[in-house]
Design an enzyme around this catalytic site. Sequence first.
Site, PDB file in Angstrom:
ATOM      1  N   TYR A 231      -1.272  -0.352  11.106  1.00  0.00           N
ATOM      2  CA  TYR A 231      -1.538  -1.058   9.842  1.00  0.00           C
ATOM      3  C   TYR A 231      -0.382  -0.845   8.865  1.00  0.00           C
ATOM      4  O   TYR A 231       0.208  -1.804   8.340  1.00  0.00           O
ATOM      5  CB  TYR A 231      -2.852  -0.572   9.220  1.00  0.00           C
ATOM      6  CG  TYR A 231      -2.991  -0.875   7.742  1.00  0.00           C
ATOM      7  CD1 TYR A 231      -3.079  -2.191   7.289  1.00  0.00           C
ATOM      8  CD2 TYR A 231      -3.010   0.152   6.787  1.00  0.00           C
ATOM      9  CE1 TYR A 231      -3.185  -2.481   5.923  1.00  0.00           C
ATOM     10  CE2 TYR A 231      -3.123  -0.126   5.432  1.00  0.00           C
ATOM     11  CZ  TYR A 231      -3.210  -1.442   5.003  1.00  0.00           C
ATOM     12  OH  TYR A 231      -3.312  -1.726   3.661  1.00  0.00           O
TER      13      TYR A 231
ATOM     14  N   LYS B  46       2.482  -3.411   7.267  1.00  0.00           N
ATOM     15  CA  LYS B  46       2.654  -3.602   5.819  1.00  0.00           C
ATOM     16  C   LYS B  46       4.093  -3.267   5.404  1.00  0.00           C
ATOM     17  O   LYS B  46       4.681  -3.936   4.555  1.00  0.00           O
ATOM     18  CB  LYS B  46       1.665  -2.718   5.026  1.00  0.00           C
ATOM     19  CG  LYS B  46       0.210  -3.113   5.151  1.00  0.00           C
ATOM     20  CD  LYS B  46      -0.106  -4.476   4.533  1.00  0.00           C
ATOM     21  CE  LYS B  46       0.000  -4.482   3.029  1.00  0.00           C
ATOM     22  NZ  LYS B  46      -0.437  -5.798   2.472  1.00  0.00           N
TER      23      LYS B  46
ATOM     24  N   THR C 271       0.837  -1.206   0.000  1.00  0.00           N
ATOM     25  CA  THR C 271       0.000   0.000   0.000  1.00  0.00           C
ATOM     26  C   THR C 271       0.870   1.254   0.000  1.00  0.00           C
ATOM     27  O   THR C 271       1.997   1.236   0.528  1.00  0.00           O
ATOM     28  CB  THR C 271      -0.899   0.001   1.262  1.00  0.00           C
ATOM     29  OG1 THR C 271      -1.438   1.303   1.456  1.00  0.00           O
ATOM     30  CG2 THR C 271      -0.125  -0.363   2.521  1.00  0.00           C
ATOM     31  N   ASP C 272       0.325   2.338  -0.530  1.00  0.00           N
ATOM     32  CA  ASP C 272       1.056   3.617  -0.497  1.00  0.00           C
ATOM     33  C   ASP C 272       1.180   4.149   0.938  1.00  0.00           C
ATOM     34  O   ASP C 272       1.994   5.025   1.208  1.00  0.00           O
ATOM     35  CB  ASP C 272       0.380   4.668  -1.396  1.00  0.00           C
ATOM     36  CG  ASP C 272      -1.042   5.014  -0.989  1.00  0.00           C
ATOM     37  OD1 ASP C 272      -1.604   4.344  -0.086  1.00  0.00           O
ATOM     38  OD2 ASP C 272      -1.617   5.953  -1.578  1.00  0.00           O
ATOM     39  N   GLU C 273       0.390   3.591   1.869  1.00  0.00           N
ATOM     40  CA  GLU C 273       0.423   4.102   3.249  1.00  0.00           C
ATOM     41  C   GLU C 273       1.762   3.849   3.923  1.00  0.00           C
ATOM     42  O   GLU C 273       2.068   4.466   4.938  1.00  0.00           O
ATOM     43  CB  GLU C 273      -0.739   3.520   4.060  1.00  0.00           C
ATOM     44  CG  GLU C 273      -2.075   3.888   3.453  1.00  0.00           C
ATOM     45  CD  GLU C 273      -3.278   3.587   4.338  1.00  0.00           C
ATOM     46  OE1 GLU C 273      -3.134   3.603   5.570  1.00  0.00           O
ATOM     47  OE2 GLU C 273      -4.356   3.332   3.777  1.00  0.00           O
TER      48      GLU C 273
HETATM   49  P1  NAD Z   1      -9.773  -7.151   2.830  1.00  0.00           P
HETATM   50  O1  NAD Z   1      -9.672  -6.843   4.292  1.00  0.00           O
HETATM   51  O2  NAD Z   1     -11.055  -6.920   2.125  1.00  0.00           O
HETATM   52  O3  NAD Z   1      -9.381  -8.693   2.578  1.00  0.00           O
HETATM   53  C1  NAD Z   1      -8.305  -9.320   3.225  1.00  0.00           C
HETATM   54  C2  NAD Z   1      -8.450 -10.821   2.961  1.00  0.00           C
HETATM   55  O4  NAD Z   1      -7.332 -11.486   3.569  1.00  0.00           O
HETATM   56  C3  NAD Z   1      -9.709 -11.439   3.580  1.00  0.00           C
HETATM   57  O5  NAD Z   1     -10.299 -12.333   2.654  1.00  0.00           O
HETATM   58  C4  NAD Z   1      -9.196 -12.201   4.792  1.00  0.00           C
HETATM   59  O6  NAD Z   1      -9.992 -13.310   5.149  1.00  0.00           O
HETATM   60  C5  NAD Z   1      -7.823 -12.619   4.295  1.00  0.00           C
HETATM   61  N1  NAD Z   1      -6.873 -12.888   5.392  1.00  0.00           N
HETATM   62  C6  NAD Z   1      -6.605 -12.112   6.465  1.00  0.00           C
HETATM   63  N2  NAD Z   1      -5.683 -12.701   7.244  1.00  0.00           N
HETATM   64  C7  NAD Z   1      -5.333 -13.867   6.624  1.00  0.00           C
HETATM   65  C8  NAD Z   1      -4.411 -14.897   6.930  1.00  0.00           C
HETATM   66  N3  NAD Z   1      -3.663 -14.864   8.032  1.00  0.00           N
HETATM   67  N4  NAD Z   1      -4.294 -15.932   6.081  1.00  0.00           N
HETATM   68  C9  NAD Z   1      -5.059 -15.993   4.957  1.00  0.00           C
HETATM   69  N5  NAD Z   1      -5.962 -15.044   4.622  1.00  0.00           N
HETATM   70  C10 NAD Z   1      -6.092 -13.989   5.449  1.00  0.00           C
HETATM   71  O7  NAD Z   1      -8.577  -6.346   2.183  1.00  0.00           O
HETATM   72  P2  NAD Z   1      -8.456  -5.650   0.738  1.00  0.00           P
HETATM   73  O8  NAD Z   1      -8.970  -4.261   0.834  1.00  0.00           O
HETATM   74  O9  NAD Z   1      -8.969  -6.554  -0.295  1.00  0.00           O
HETATM   75  O10 NAD Z   1      -6.872  -5.541   0.614  1.00  0.00           O
HETATM   76  C11 NAD Z   1      -6.106  -6.592   0.014  1.00  0.00           C
HETATM   77  C12 NAD Z   1      -4.641  -6.199   0.036  1.00  0.00           C
HETATM   78  O11 NAD Z   1      -4.448  -4.987  -0.684  1.00  0.00           O
HETATM   79  C13 NAD Z   1      -4.093  -5.952   1.446  1.00  0.00           C
HETATM   80  O12 NAD Z   1      -2.823  -6.521   1.545  1.00  0.00           O
HETATM   81  C14 NAD Z   1      -4.021  -4.436   1.551  1.00  0.00           C
HETATM   82  O13 NAD Z   1      -2.984  -4.033   2.415  1.00  0.00           O
HETATM   83  C15 NAD Z   1      -3.745  -4.044   0.118  1.00  0.00           C
HETATM   84  N6  NAD Z   1      -4.230  -2.707  -0.283  1.00  0.00           N
HETATM   85  C16 NAD Z   1      -5.524  -2.339  -0.062  1.00  0.00           C
HETATM   86  C17 NAD Z   1      -5.972  -1.092  -0.491  1.00  0.00           C
HETATM   87  C18 NAD Z   1      -7.422  -0.666  -0.309  1.00  0.00           C
HETATM   88  O14 NAD Z   1      -7.748   0.491  -0.578  1.00  0.00           O
HETATM   89  N7  NAD Z   1      -8.328  -1.547   0.139  1.00  0.00           N
HETATM   90  C19 NAD Z   1      -5.096  -0.216  -1.118  1.00  0.00           C
HETATM   91  C20 NAD Z   1      -3.762  -0.620  -1.317  1.00  0.00           C
HETATM   92  C21 NAD Z   1      -3.352  -1.872  -0.904  1.00  0.00           C
END
Ligand code: NAD
Length: 325
Positions: free
Chosen positions: A151, A155, A127-129
Amino acid sequence: MRILVTGGAGFIGSHYVRSLLSGRHPGYEDAQVTVLDKLTYAGNLANLVPVVQNPRLRFVRGDIADARLLAEVAPGHDAIVNFAAETHVDRSITGPGDFVPTNVQGTQRLLQAALDAEVRTVVQVSTDEVYGSIDAGSWTEAEPLLPNSPYSAAKAGADLFCRAYHRTYGLDVRVTRCSNNYGPYQYPEKLIPLFVTNLIDGQPVPLYGDGLNVREWLHVDDHCRGIQLVLDKGSPGEVYNIGGGVELTNRELTERLLAAFGVGWEMVSHVRDRPGHDLRYSVDSGKIRAIGYEPRVGFDEGLAEAVRWYRDNPDWWRRLKAAGR
Ligand code: NAD
């Protein structure tokens, strides 16, 4: 091609899996996909319903921090794309320790499993964070990591393990750092689905502080196409920012959402600012653009489509809101 998608039942991971299995990534039309997901409160098998009958999908419930399970599941895959994480900043503030086992240790164990199983390429979805907050200009990938929330600190820890596994063991791992995503199937604790579902129910929307925090919004489909491009055309050990969406203050975003429902500021309840709230995020996407990335979904069109999706799928989010997890 066999791809292991960890966290593939969450918001972005499930979009990636649905698009992969629907043949929307050229060259991967025959890809076999294994989803490994712990199904935390954020993981939801309903997100995979559109592709559940696809014979190229296999689902394994499990934890990326479970080394024994990884040793069984990882062998035979050509690539791993890791979406699995605890992702909600507010939850990381009330329970910082909960973010280490998956985001840091889980990622390290996944990298080790990839190395042991001789998986060709790993893409770590970051993430950009991790860069912190920037008042003006945009971050390139060379910026130092200065995370401000538990968080983003967790990351950033994962990103550093990726670097170490590349430098020490020669693992082909590539990291993507994307801006804020929006779209269908996003858990309704996050800003856009929370506000949209509240407004559908005629409830007020909670705006943090003065609402002047700036975020860059990118449609989830553009993020997933960026991830696929990095898997396809990226280089081992490299980091790629993914952005190119639209920058808005939270006030401006709130205004657009209120307008979509034909209501005004009387529907906004102001709440105390989040501690350590980053003022602004902005990524320079020049490096990924150089390998062919171009976002496609215009913000107005993408937001209208997302609002429509939450209106049309109340059962999906009502169940999650009612569970109140
Ligand atoms: P989300 O919270 O919707 O989904 C996370 C998924 O990971 C869920 O299905 C959960 O069950 C699974 N999970 C959690 N812990 C686990 C473990 N120990 N083993 C296996 N599965 C596990 O998150 P998201 O918004 O879809 O984000 C996905 C990725 O993208 C993350 O790594 C996040 O940091 C990154 N990201 C998100 C955003 C955003 O705006 N949502 C932006 C940039 C990066």
